[in-house]
Write a protein that holds these residues in place. Structure first.
Motif, PDB file in Angstrom:
ATOM      1  N   SER A   8       0.861  -1.169   0.000  1.00  0.00           N
ATOM      2  CA  SER A   8       0.000   0.000   0.000  1.00  0.00           C
ATOM      3  C   SER A   8       0.902   1.225   0.000  1.00  0.00           C
ATOM      4  O   SER A   8       2.083   1.133   0.389  1.00  0.00           O
ATOM      5  CB  SER A   8      -0.917   0.022   1.239  1.00  0.00           C
ATOM      6  N   PRO A   9       0.399   2.396  -0.431  1.00  0.00           N
ATOM      7  CA  PRO A   9       1.235   3.608  -0.386  1.00  0.00           C
ATOM      8  C   PRO A   9       1.745   3.892   1.019  1.00  0.00           C
ATOM      9  O   PRO A   9       2.880   4.349   1.201  1.00  0.00           O
ATOM     10  CB  PRO A   9       0.284   4.701  -0.878  1.00  0.00           C
ATOM     11  N   TRP A  10       0.889   3.614   2.028  1.00  0.00           N
ATOM     12  CA  TRP A  10       1.284   3.889   3.401  1.00  0.00           C
ATOM     13  C   TRP A  10       2.398   2.965   3.853  1.00  0.00           C
ATOM     14  O   TRP A  10       3.260   3.367   4.662  1.00  0.00           O
ATOM     15  CB  TRP A  10       0.069   3.758   4.327  1.00  0.00           C
ATOM     16  N   LEU A  11       2.419   1.732   3.350  1.00  0.00           N
ATOM     17  CA  LEU A  11       3.506   0.812   3.696  1.00  0.00           C
ATOM     18  C   LEU A  11       4.822   1.326   3.130  1.00  0.00           C
ATOM     19  O   LEU A  11       5.866   1.261   3.807  1.00  0.00           O
ATOM     20  CB  LEU A  11       3.202  -0.590   3.174  1.00  0.00           C
ATOM     21  N   ASP A  12       4.802   1.840   1.907  1.00  0.00           N
ATOM     22  CA  ASP A  12       6.019   2.412   1.317  1.00  0.00           C
ATOM     23  C   ASP A  12       6.529   3.582   2.148  1.00  0.00           C
ATOM     24  O   ASP A  12       7.733   3.703   2.412  1.00  0.00           O
ATOM     25  CB  ASP A  12       5.738   2.872  -0.117  1.00  0.00           C
ATOM     26  N   ILE A  13       5.618   4.459   2.551  1.00  0.00           N
ATOM     27  CA  ILE A  13       6.015   5.617   3.356  1.00  0.00           C
ATOM     28  C   ILE A  13       6.585   5.164   4.697  1.00  0.00           C
ATOM     29  O   ILE A  13       7.597   5.695   5.184  1.00  0.00           O
ATOM     30  CB  ILE A  13       4.814   6.565   3.561  1.00  0.00           C
ATOM     31  N   LYS A  14       5.958   4.171   5.315  1.00  0.00           N
ATOM     32  CA  LYS A  14       6.438   3.636   6.592  1.00  0.00           C
ATOM     33  C   LYS A  14       7.854   3.078   6.438  1.00  0.00           C
ATOM     34  O   LYS A  14       8.735   3.331   7.289  1.00  0.00           O
ATOM     35  CB  LYS A  14       5.488   2.536   7.082  1.00  0.00           C
ATOM     36  N   ILE A  15       8.098   2.321   5.371  1.00  0.00           N
ATOM     37  CA  ILE A  15       9.415   1.739   5.138  1.00  0.00           C
ATOM     38  C   ILE A  15      10.456   2.832   4.920  1.00  0.00           C
ATOM     39  O   ILE A  15      11.590   2.748   5.422  1.00  0.00           O
ATOM     40  CB  ILE A  15       9.369   0.781   3.939  1.00  0.00           C
ATOM     41  N   MET A  16      10.087   3.891   4.208  1.00  0.00           N
ATOM     42  CA  MET A  16      11.023   4.988   3.968  1.00  0.00           C
ATOM     43  C   MET A  16      11.404   5.680   5.270  1.00  0.00           C
ATOM     44  O   MET A  16      12.578   5.998   5.503  1.00  0.00           O
ATOM     45  CB  MET A  16      10.413   5.977   2.976  1.00  0.00           C
ATOM     46  N   LEU A  17      10.419   5.901   6.144  1.00  0.00           N
ATOM     47  CA  LEU A  17      10.703   6.549   7.423  1.00  0.00           C
ATOM     48  C   LEU A  17      11.575   5.657   8.306  1.00  0.00           C
ATOM     49  O   LEU A  17      12.515   6.133   8.960  1.00  0.00           O
ATOM     50  CB  LEU A  17       9.388   6.883   8.139  1.00  0.00           C
TER      51      LEU A  17
END
Length: 472
Positions: A450-459
């Motif tokens: 999900s887009p939110w999973l990508d953002i979480k991984i980046m953080l």
């Protein structure tokens, strides 16, 4: 995923929603302007327009018109659209009656708008289908398919795909297996008792040639369970999609991602890749983030390149061949962190206190700064910001034979960072268990993207980079 199939799914499914809503909106606006001679929408008429947009989207989506995992025949899509639009009109009329909105709404305007919208919706579908047929007939790239099964069924599939050449699928090879004597025959008359070896050799040869097979269709009866398992298991170390063409009995038993190609029911057994809309989002997101990163980090990139060159002889950048999406080889760029470069034969992974790592390289590796040039790989389109980390070719060849489903991680583009890395599976994979852990998290990422999973991984990646944990 094959580029043609991505294009088909996005154009014939997801993109229809925006086009349908635009047609409906413009129909009401045009009729309002020409019949009522202005564009001054009252609140009641505005409610009608919003109701038409909302209800049409919900009903069309419920009817399966916007699903990306299957392709509807034109007549089926038009039938569902007609029923859906009729329900929209009925519900709008009921809404107007119950809320007394109808008192301020012109019946002629409403009737003309719904008729114009229906004509527009049908015309858009028909026109899109015609354009798709023309484009696919002249397209140089089609979804390549290898058929494996009994001759009666493979012949039928070839005939169906030949007649319905609009589907965009092309049969590259047919391997027919005689159930009675376990012989195999290919179109050129070759016979062998090892049909699986013939299939595996062909798939592997195409991948190494840079023209990988997209899908293998198994057209065997469900009673041939042993044969089916042999083919599926034999292709686990490849990135090809394995699809099953069930008979009437098998259709009742198998649960997988169902598709309809040329009126043929197809079950994608290994479909864990992202939907077309997700791939489009990731590409736009990746390009934007990578471009911003390259611009903002350009002074840092130049400084690191100078530091690498000053400490030891050799290029500032280290280029290594690795596997990308669908098992195609790509060239991955990094800042050189070692005095020795390896890209052929056996590649020895860096260990803690490795003598080959330079002082500058140790600092870069600790904070993952050696990975920064991969933003250019992202802009090039061979990598993503987030995804399974690419391994050296020799490591791929080693572990694909040891870990079931290893090559499934190549269903999507490799990433600069990944779900496995932020969950502790970073650094040297000196045991089989460590690599199995990476693969498990990689496949979990693909299934749950999900887009939110990508953002979480980046953080989380930023936090790991600052701490320098588990890096050497």
């Amino acid at each position: 995923m094959n580029a043609l199939r991505r294009y088909q799914q996005s154009l014939r499914a997801r993109s229809y929603s925006g086009l349908d809503l635009l047609i409906i909106l413009m129909s009401f606006v045009v009729c309002h302007y020409f019949y009522l001679d202005d564009l001054d929408f009252s609140s009641q008429r505005f409610v009608i327009v919003l109701g038409a947009l909302g209800l049409s989207y919900l009903l069309f989506a419920f009817a399966g018109l916007y699903k990306t995992h299957r392709t509807l025949r034109l007549h089926a899509a038009l039938n569902r659209m007609s029923v859906g639009w009729f329900l929209v009109i009925t519900l709008l009329a009921l809404l107007a009656f119950l809320t007394k909105v109808a008192e301020d709404v012109s019946r002629v305007w409403f009737g003309l708008s719904t008729i114009l919208a229906y004509v527009g919706l049908v015309s858009a579908r028909v026109g899109s289908a015609v354009l798709m047929v023309v484009w696919q007939k002249h397209a140089t790239t089609r979804v390549s398919v290898v058929l494996v099964g009994i001759k009666e069924r493979t012949d039928g599939l070839v005939e169906r795909l030949t007649i319905d050449n609009w589907s965009g699928y092309h049969v590259d090879k047919v391997i027919t297996s005689d159930v009675a004597n376990d012989s195999t025959e290919s179109p050129d008359g070759l016979e062998t008792t090892n049909y699986l070896a013939l299939l595996s050799e062909y798939v592997e040869a195409r991948r190494k040639a840079g023209d990988p097979v997209a899908e293998v269709w198994i057209a065997l009866p469900m009673a041939e369970e042993v044969r089916i398992k042999q083919i599926v298991n034999g292709l686990r170390d490849s990135s090809v999609d394995v699809c099953f063409v069930p008979d009437s009995f098998g259709m009742q038993l198998i649960t997988g991602t169902a598709m309809n190609v040329a009126d043929v029911a197809i079950i994608n057994i290994s479909d864990i890749r992202l939907p077309g809309s997700a791939e489009l989002f990731k590409r736009l997101f990746d390009s934007t983030v990578a471009l911003i990163a390259v611009i903002l980090l350009s002074p840092v990139l130049l400084a690191i390149a100078a530091a690498v060159k000053l400490e030891s002889s050799g290029p500032a950048l280290f280029r290594q061949h690795r596997y990308g999406v669908d098992g195609k080889e790509i060239e991955v760029w990094k800042f050189r962190s070692m005095s020795v470069q390896e890209d052929q034969g056996v590649v020895v992974q860096a260990k803690r206190n490795d003598w080959r790592v330079t002082r500058t390289g140790a600092f870069l590796r600790k904070h993952s700064l050696d990975e920064l040039p991969q933003f250019f790989n992202v802009l090039q389109g061979t990598m993503s910001i987030v995804g399974p980390r690419p391994h050296a070719v020799s490591h791929n060849e080693e572990y694909r034979a040891k870990i079931d489903g290893y090559m499934l991680r190549h269903k999507i583009k490799p990433g600069i960072t990944g779900w496995a890395q932020v969950n502790g599976w970073r650094g040297e994979t000196d045991t089989l268990e460590k690599m199995e852990g990476r693969v498990r998290y990689d496949l979990e990422y693909i299934r749950n993207w999900s887009p939110w999973l990508d953002i979480k991984i980046m953080l989380l990646t930023v936090a790991h980079v600052v701490s320098g944990k588990d890096a050497y």
